[in-house]
Scaffold this motif. Sequence first.
Motif, PDB file in Angstrom:
ATOM      1  N   ALA A  44       0.812  -1.205   0.000  1.00  0.00           N
ATOM      2  CA  ALA A  44       0.000   0.000   0.000  1.00  0.00           C
ATOM      3  C   ALA A  44       0.849   1.260   0.000  1.00  0.00           C
ATOM      4  O   ALA A  44       0.335   2.352  -0.064  1.00  0.00           O
ATOM      5  CB  ALA A  44      -0.922   0.003   1.218  1.00  0.00           C
ATOM      6  N   GLY A  45       2.154   1.129   0.100  1.00  0.00           N
ATOM      7  CA  GLY A  45       3.030   2.282  -0.012  1.00  0.00           C
ATOM      8  C   GLY A  45       3.375   2.917   1.317  1.00  0.00           C
ATOM      9  O   GLY A  45       3.784   4.057   1.364  1.00  0.00           O
ATOM     10  N   SER A  46       3.239   2.203   2.399  1.00  0.00           N
ATOM     11  CA  SER A  46       3.588   2.791   3.680  1.00  0.00           C
ATOM     12  C   SER A  46       5.053   2.542   3.988  1.00  0.00           C
ATOM     13  O   SER A  46       5.694   1.696   3.395  1.00  0.00           O
ATOM     14  CB  SER A  46       2.697   2.221   4.788  1.00  0.00           C
ATOM     15  N   PRO A  99       7.104   6.375   1.362  1.00  0.00           N
ATOM     16  CA  PRO A  99       6.464   6.897   2.566  1.00  0.00           C
ATOM     17  C   PRO A  99       4.967   7.117   2.365  1.00  0.00           C
ATOM     18  O   PRO A  99       4.478   7.105   1.237  1.00  0.00           O
ATOM     19  CB  PRO A  99       7.184   8.231   2.789  1.00  0.00           C
ATOM     20  N   THR A 100       4.278   7.357   3.453  1.00  0.00           N
ATOM     21  CA  THR A 100       2.858   7.693   3.369  1.00  0.00           C
ATOM     22  C   THR A 100       2.717   9.143   2.922  1.00  0.00           C
ATOM     23  O   THR A 100       3.674   9.928   2.985  1.00  0.00           O
ATOM     24  CB  THR A 100       2.183   7.537   4.749  1.00  0.00           C
ATOM     25  N   ASP A 105       3.881  15.056   3.375  1.00  0.00           N
ATOM     26  CA  ASP A 105       3.376  16.359   3.831  1.00  0.00           C
ATOM     27  C   ASP A 105       4.290  16.942   4.908  1.00  0.00           C
ATOM     28  O   ASP A 105       4.657  18.117   4.843  1.00  0.00           O
ATOM     29  CB  ASP A 105       1.960  16.226   4.395  1.00  0.00           C
ATOM     30  N   ASP A 106       4.630  16.139   5.898  1.00  0.00           N
ATOM     31  CA  ASP A 106       5.467  16.620   6.999  1.00  0.00           C
ATOM     32  C   ASP A 106       6.828  17.101   6.489  1.00  0.00           C
ATOM     33  O   ASP A 106       7.304  18.169   6.875  1.00  0.00           O
ATOM     34  CB  ASP A 106       5.673  15.524   8.049  1.00  0.00           C
ATOM     35  N   GLN A 107       7.450  16.306   5.615  1.00  0.00           N
ATOM     36  CA  GLN A 107       8.767  16.687   5.092  1.00  0.00           C
ATOM     37  C   GLN A 107       8.699  17.974   4.286  1.00  0.00           C
ATOM     38  O   GLN A 107       9.531  18.863   4.445  1.00  0.00           O
ATOM     39  CB  GLN A 107       9.338  15.574   4.215  1.00  0.00           C
ATOM     40  N   THR A 108       7.719  18.075   3.392  1.00  0.00           N
ATOM     41  CA  THR A 108       7.648  19.244   2.518  1.00  0.00           C
ATOM     42  C   THR A 108       7.176  20.487   3.250  1.00  0.00           C
ATOM     43  O   THR A 108       7.564  21.595   2.887  1.00  0.00           O
ATOM     44  CB  THR A 108       6.753  18.971   1.286  1.00  0.00           C
ATOM     45  N   GLU A 126      -5.174  19.287  -1.336  1.00  0.00           N
ATOM     46  CA  GLU A 126      -4.786  19.997  -0.124  1.00  0.00           C
ATOM     47  C   GLU A 126      -3.654  19.291   0.598  1.00  0.00           C
ATOM     48  O   GLU A 126      -3.022  19.856   1.478  1.00  0.00           O
ATOM     49  CB  GLU A 126      -5.982  20.138   0.811  1.00  0.00           C
ATOM     50  N   SER A 127      -3.415  18.042   0.222  1.00  0.00           N
ATOM     51  CA  SER A 127      -2.441  17.215   0.940  1.00  0.00           C
ATOM     52  C   SER A 127      -1.944  16.093   0.031  1.00  0.00           C
ATOM     53  O   SER A 127      -2.655  15.654  -0.875  1.00  0.00           O
ATOM     54  CB  SER A 127      -3.113  16.631   2.177  1.00  0.00           C
ATOM     55  N   PHE A 128      -0.747  15.609   0.313  1.00  0.00           N
ATOM     56  CA  PHE A 128      -0.216  14.444  -0.411  1.00  0.00           C
ATOM     57  C   PHE A 128      -0.918  13.165   0.011  1.00  0.00           C
ATOM     58  O   PHE A 128      -0.748  12.138  -0.618  1.00  0.00           O
ATOM     59  CB  PHE A 128       1.291  14.326  -0.212  1.00  0.00           C
ATOM     60  N   GLU A 129      -1.689  13.218   1.084  1.00  0.00           N
ATOM     61  CA  GLU A 129      -2.433  12.039   1.520  1.00  0.00           C
ATOM     62  C   GLU A 129      -3.452  11.594   0.477  1.00  0.00           C
ATOM     63  O   GLU A 129      -3.903  10.471   0.495  1.00  0.00           O
ATOM     64  CB  GLU A 129      -3.119  12.302   2.858  1.00  0.00           C
ATOM     65  N   ARG A 130      -3.806  12.471  -0.434  1.00  0.00           N
ATOM     66  CA  ARG A 130      -4.772  12.124  -1.478  1.00  0.00           C
ATOM     67  C   ARG A 130      -4.186  11.247  -2.566  1.00  0.00           C
ATOM     68  O   ARG A 130      -4.918  10.668  -3.354  1.00  0.00           O
ATOM     69  CB  ARG A 130      -5.276  13.413  -2.122  1.00  0.00           C
ATOM     70  N   LEU A 131      -2.868  11.170  -2.628  1.00  0.00           N
ATOM     71  CA  LEU A 131      -2.237  10.373  -3.687  1.00  0.00           C
ATOM     72  C   LEU A 131      -2.358   8.894  -3.408  1.00  0.00           C
ATOM     73  O   LEU A 131      -2.302   8.364  -2.405  1.00  0.00           O
ATOM     74  CB  LEU A 131      -0.759  10.737  -3.837  1.00  0.00           C
TER      75      LEU A 131
END
Length: 131
Positions: A44-46, A99-100, A105-108, A126-131
């Motif tokens: 899942a890319g975690s 990474p998730t 998001d945290d890094q950028t 609004e966030s990389f979490e959407r990818l």
Amino acid sequence: MRTIRLLAPAVCLVLAATACTDAPEPGVAAPDSPTTTAAASSAAGSAPDGGSTQVSAKEVCAYLDGQLPTLKGIGSETGVMANLTVNLYSWYEKQGPVPTGRQIDDQTRQECPATRTEVLKLAGMESFERL
């Protein structure tokens, strides 16, 4: 422009289908492989246990800075999101664990907030979490 709108969802679907074919059957673990849960989270890319990534924030930001001209030239949010999804995942996969979205998001946010904002705006996110 219309071709990109039609192609973007197809690219996302192919990417999702490819990720699913590599996942082991639920409840079945190969003798010399990680547990099904660990394999599923990896597929899942975690990030690995501990939540750390092998790619520094500076490297991520340099990669995104280099992608900005390409992303700006695409012209549609859907196309940018598809391009970003495929290319960012491929780039991370070559570097090590993927990474998730929250970790990206945290890094950028810390290293390159202006680049982060511009990339997300181009992709309509609004966030990389959407990818």
